[in-house]
Design a protein around this motif. Sequence first.
Motif, mmCIF file in Angstrom:
data_model
loop_
_atom_site.group_PDB
_atom_site.id
_atom_site.type_symbol
_atom_site.label_atom_id
_atom_site.label_comp_id
_atom_site.label_asym_id
_atom_site.label_seq_id
_atom_site.Cartn_x
_atom_site.Cartn_y
_atom_site.Cartn_z
ATOM 1 N N LEU A 202 0.946 -1.067 0.119
ATOM 2 C CA LEU A 202 -0.132 -0.297 -0.231
ATOM 3 C C LEU A 202 1.129 1.327 -0.068
ATOM 4 C CD1 LEU A 202 -2.488 1.515 -0.091
ATOM 5 C CD2 LEU A 202 -2.489 1.205 2.120
ATOM 6 N N HIS A 203 0.883 1.707 -0.673
ATOM 7 C CA HIS A 203 1.595 3.045 -1.354
ATOM 8 C C HIS A 203 0.611 4.331 -0.272
ATOM 9 C CE1 HIS A 203 4.761 2.254 -4.523
ATOM 10 N NE2 HIS A 203 2.915 1.194 -4.904
ATOM 11 N N ALA A 204 1.390 4.516 1.290
ATOM 12 C CA ALA A 204 -0.224 5.322 1.741
ATOM 13 C C ALA A 204 0.933 6.572 2.339
ATOM 14 C CB ALA A 204 -0.262 4.654 2.953
ATOM 15 N N ALA A 205 2.136 6.624 2.044
ATOM 16 C CA ALA A 205 2.692 7.915 2.300
ATOM 17 C C ALA A 205 2.102 8.802 1.776
ATOM 18 C CB ALA A 205 3.880 7.643 1.898
ATOM 19 N N ARG A 206 1.622 9.154 0.907
ATOM 20 C CA ARG A 206 0.749 10.329 -0.174
ATOM 21 C C ARG A 206 -0.242 10.428 -0.423
ATOM 22 N NH1 ARG A 206 4.903 14.589 -0.546
ATOM 23 N NH2 ARG A 206 7.451 13.633 -0.525
ATOM 24 N N HIS A 207 -1.122 9.300 0.200
ATOM 25 C CA HIS A 207 -2.683 8.893 -0.164
ATOM 26 C C HIS A 207 -3.687 10.221 0.088
ATOM 27 C CE1 HIS A 207 -6.168 6.380 -0.723
ATOM 28 N NE2 HIS A 207 -5.050 6.137 -1.420
ATOM 29 N N PRO A 208 -4.206 10.342 -1.443
ATOM 30 C CA PRO A 208 -5.131 11.616 -0.541
ATOM 31 C C PRO A 208 -5.402 11.871 1.109
ATOM 32 C CG PRO A 208 -5.256 10.500 -2.178
ATOM 33 C CD PRO A 208 -4.717 10.202 -2.362
ATOM 34 N N TRP A 209 -5.851 10.973 1.802
ATOM 35 C CA TRP A 209 -6.813 10.746 2.329
ATOM 36 C C TRP A 209 -5.921 11.272 4.046
ATOM 37 C CZ3 TRP A 209 -4.570 7.713 6.574
ATOM 38 C CH2 TRP A 209 -4.092 6.209 6.205
ATOM 39 N N VAL A 210 -4.351 11.237 4.161
ATOM 40 C CA VAL A 210 -3.257 11.289 4.255
ATOM 41 C C VAL A 210 -2.992 13.368 4.746
ATOM 42 C CG1 VAL A 210 -0.624 11.570 4.923
ATOM 43 C CG2 VAL A 210 -2.236 9.546 4.156
ATOM 44 N N ALA A 211 -4.138 13.782 3.843
ATOM 45 C CA ALA A 211 -3.611 15.253 4.115
ATOM 46 C C ALA A 211 -4.917 15.810 5.085
ATOM 47 C CB ALA A 211 -4.007 16.056 2.933
ATOM 48 N N ASP A 212 -5.874 15.105 4.892
ATOM 49 C CA ASP A 212 -7.246 15.359 5.655
ATOM 50 C C ASP A 212 -6.524 14.879 7.271
ATOM 51 O OD1 ASP A 212 -9.866 15.495 6.880
ATOM 52 O OD2 ASP A 212 -10.635 13.821 5.783
ATOM 53 N N ARG A 213 -6.611 16.246 7.939
ATOM 54 C CA ARG A 213 -6.739 16.388 9.598
ATOM 55 C C ARG A 213 -7.574 15.142 9.938
ATOM 56 N NH1 ARG A 213 -5.101 15.401 13.907
ATOM 57 N NH2 ARG A 213 -4.563 16.618 15.076
ATOM 58 N N ALA A 214 -9.056 15.099 10.016
ATOM 59 C CA ALA A 214 -9.763 14.259 10.571
ATOM 60 C C ALA A 214 -8.977 12.695 10.032
ATOM 61 C CB ALA A 214 -11.034 14.305 9.755
ATOM 62 N N SER A 215 -8.193 12.128 9.655
ATOM 63 C CA SER A 215 -7.740 10.837 9.443
ATOM 64 C C SER A 215 -6.089 11.045 10.146
ATOM 65 C CB SER A 215 -7.225 10.424 7.863
ATOM 66 O OG SER A 215 -8.762 11.004 7.182
ATOM 67 N N TRP A 216 -6.615 11.528 11.751
ATOM 68 C CA TRP A 216 -5.809 11.455 12.522
ATOM 69 C C TRP A 216 -5.670 11.435 13.853
ATOM 70 C CZ3 TRP A 216 -1.436 9.089 10.961
ATOM 71 C CH2 TRP A 216 -1.104 9.227 9.152
ATOM 72 N N SER A 217 -5.067 11.685 14.613
ATOM 73 C CA SER A 217 -5.597 11.611 15.915
ATOM 74 C C SER A 217 -4.926 12.633 16.873
ATOM 75 C CB SER A 217 -5.492 9.967 16.810
ATOM 76 O OG SER A 217 -3.717 10.550 17.008
ATOM 77 N N ALA A 218 -4.788 12.898 17.930
ATOM 78 C CA ALA A 218 -4.740 14.182 18.433
ATOM 79 C C ALA A 218 -3.180 14.485 18.465
ATOM 80 C CB ALA A 218 -5.341 14.450 20.058
ATOM 81 N N ASP A 219 -2.461 13.467 18.334
ATOM 82 C CA ASP A 219 -1.121 13.452 17.912
ATOM 83 C C ASP A 219 -0.112 13.719 16.547
ATOM 84 O OD1 ASP A 219 -1.189 10.759 17.340
ATOM 85 O OD2 ASP A 219 -0.128 9.644 19.133
ATOM 86 N N ARG A 220 -1.659 14.023 15.938
ATOM 87 C CA ARG A 220 -1.028 13.553 14.831
ATOM 88 C C ARG A 220 0.025 12.583 13.919
ATOM 89 N NH1 ARG A 220 -0.486 19.996 13.586
ATOM 90 N NH2 ARG A 220 -0.855 19.386 11.915
ATOM 91 N N LEU A 221 0.722 11.779 14.732
ATOM 92 C CA LEU A 221 1.028 10.959 14.010
ATOM 93 C C LEU A 221 -0.005 9.201 14.223
ATOM 94 C CD1 LEU A 221 4.562 11.154 16.156
ATOM 95 C CD2 LEU A 221 4.353 11.779 13.812
ATOM 96 N N HIS A 222 -0.701 9.545 14.890
ATOM 97 C CA HIS A 222 -1.276 7.496 14.775
ATOM 98 C C HIS A 222 -3.116 8.072 13.881
ATOM 99 C CE1 HIS A 222 1.249 7.015 18.237
ATOM 100 N NE2 HIS A 222 1.291 5.432 17.601
ATOM 101 N N PRO A 223 -3.389 7.434 12.964
ATOM 102 C CA PRO A 223 -4.503 7.149 12.670
ATOM 103 C C PRO A 223 -5.619 7.395 13.439
ATOM 104 C CG PRO A 223 -3.749 5.782 11.380
ATOM 105 C CD PRO A 223 -3.001 6.118 12.449
ATOM 106 N N SER A 224 -7.060 8.463 13.583
ATOM 107 C CA SER A 224 -8.023 8.531 14.173
ATOM 108 C C SER A 224 -8.603 6.920 13.521
ATOM 109 C CB SER A 224 -8.758 9.715 13.804
ATOM 110 O OG SER A 224 -9.229 9.367 12.398
ATOM 111 N N GLU A 225 -9.961 7.206 13.813
ATOM 112 C CA GLU A 225 -10.526 5.564 13.852
ATOM 113 C C GLU A 225 -11.203 5.497 12.655
ATOM 114 O OE1 GLU A 225 -15.284 4.402 14.639
ATOM 115 O OE2 GLU A 225 -14.271 5.262 14.827
ATOM 116 N N LEU A 226 -11.052 7.146 11.628
ATOM 117 C CA LEU A 226 -11.346 7.268 10.355
ATOM 118 C C LEU A 226 -10.290 6.719 10.019
ATOM 119 C CD1 LEU A 226 -12.273 8.043 8.090
ATOM 120 C CD2 LEU A 226 -11.972 10.281 8.592
#
Length: 328
Positions: A202-226
Motif C-alpha cells: 500500500l502506497h500510503a505515504a502520499r495517499h489523498p486521505w493522509v492530508a485530511d486532519r480528520a484521518s489523524w488522532s490528537a497526536d497527529r502521528l497515529h490515525p484516528s478511527e477514520l
Amino acid sequence: MTTGTQAPTVPGRPRPAAHLPAGPGAGAGPGTGAAAPAQPGGASTGMKEIRFAALGDSLTEGLGDPVAAGWRGWAPLLAQGLAAEPSAVRLLNCSRSGALTKDVVEEQLPRALDHRPHLASVVIGANDTLRGSFDIETVARRLDTVLAQLRSHGAEVLTACLPDPGRMLGLPWPLARPLGRRMAALNQVVHVLSERYGAVHLHAARHPWVADRASWSADRLHPSELGHRLLAREFHDLLAARGLSDGEPPSTTPGGPGPGAAASVWWMATKGTRWVADRCTDLLPDLLRLAGREARHRLAGTDGLLDLRSRDATAGALARLGGTSLGQ
C-alpha cells in the motif's frame, strides 16, 4: 502512486505460490490481539480457516482507535473482511507501541511463524527513523529477514510506506528535512523489498486521505478511527484485487466524531510532553546535529548533496543484500 525516487531493484528470490487460505488450521494457537475480530471456527463448522498475523508498532497496535477493551485499529477491521464468514479468521496481533525493526525480528517474527499465518502484515520502521542510532543498511537487512522468513513459510505479506513524521508534526525545516530524508529512505527500502517478495503493498505515504486532519488522532502521528478504517479499506481493496479476500470491505464510517482542537491540546498536556521527552532523550542530540548540518548546507547552497548521499546509502544498502537473506 509512488513516493520518492525508485532505487535499482535487488536480485529476486523464488516466490512461494499464493494460498489464502490453504485450509483448516488444526493445531494453530489462538489469536492474542486485544481486539481480535473472530474466534476459531474452522474445525467445528467446516469453514476453511484463515490465519492472519500482524507485525509492527503502535500503528498496527491500533493507537488512535480506542474501544472498550483498549485499542482496535486497522488490523482487526481488515480481518473482519478477509472471509465471507468473519468467524473463520484468526488474528494474532504481535505489534506493540514503540517497536523497532529489531523487535520485530527478535520477538514478533517467531510468534507470527508459530501462528502459521496465511497472511502477515509488516508495517514497521517509523520508530527506527526517530532514533539517533538510525542506519538504513541495518533496517534494510532486518526487513529483508522478516519478509524472507514469512514468504518462505508460505504467507502472503502486506506492507505499506508511511508519511513523513516531520511533515505530520509541522516541524521547522531544519528538523523536518533530516527526518523526511530518513523516512524516504525507509519507504524506498519497503518499496523495493515489497516488489522483491511479491508483497501486497500500500502506497500510503502520499495517499489523498493522509492530508485530511480528520484521518489523524490528537497526536497527529497515529490515525484516528477514520484513518484506521481507511487503511483497512485500502488493504482490503488490494487483497480483493488479487483474489485474496472475499469478505465484505471494511466500513469507512466512524462510530464517533474525530478529534478536535481541544483533544489535541489535552493530548499534548497529558501524554504528548512525555512522548516527546522519551524520544528527545535519544534522538534530540543527534537531530540537533543533523539540523545544524542542514542549515550549513542550505546557506552554502549544497543541501542537495544531503539528498544524494541518502539515496546513495539506500541504494547501497539494498545492493549489499545480495541474492540471499542476511541475518541481523
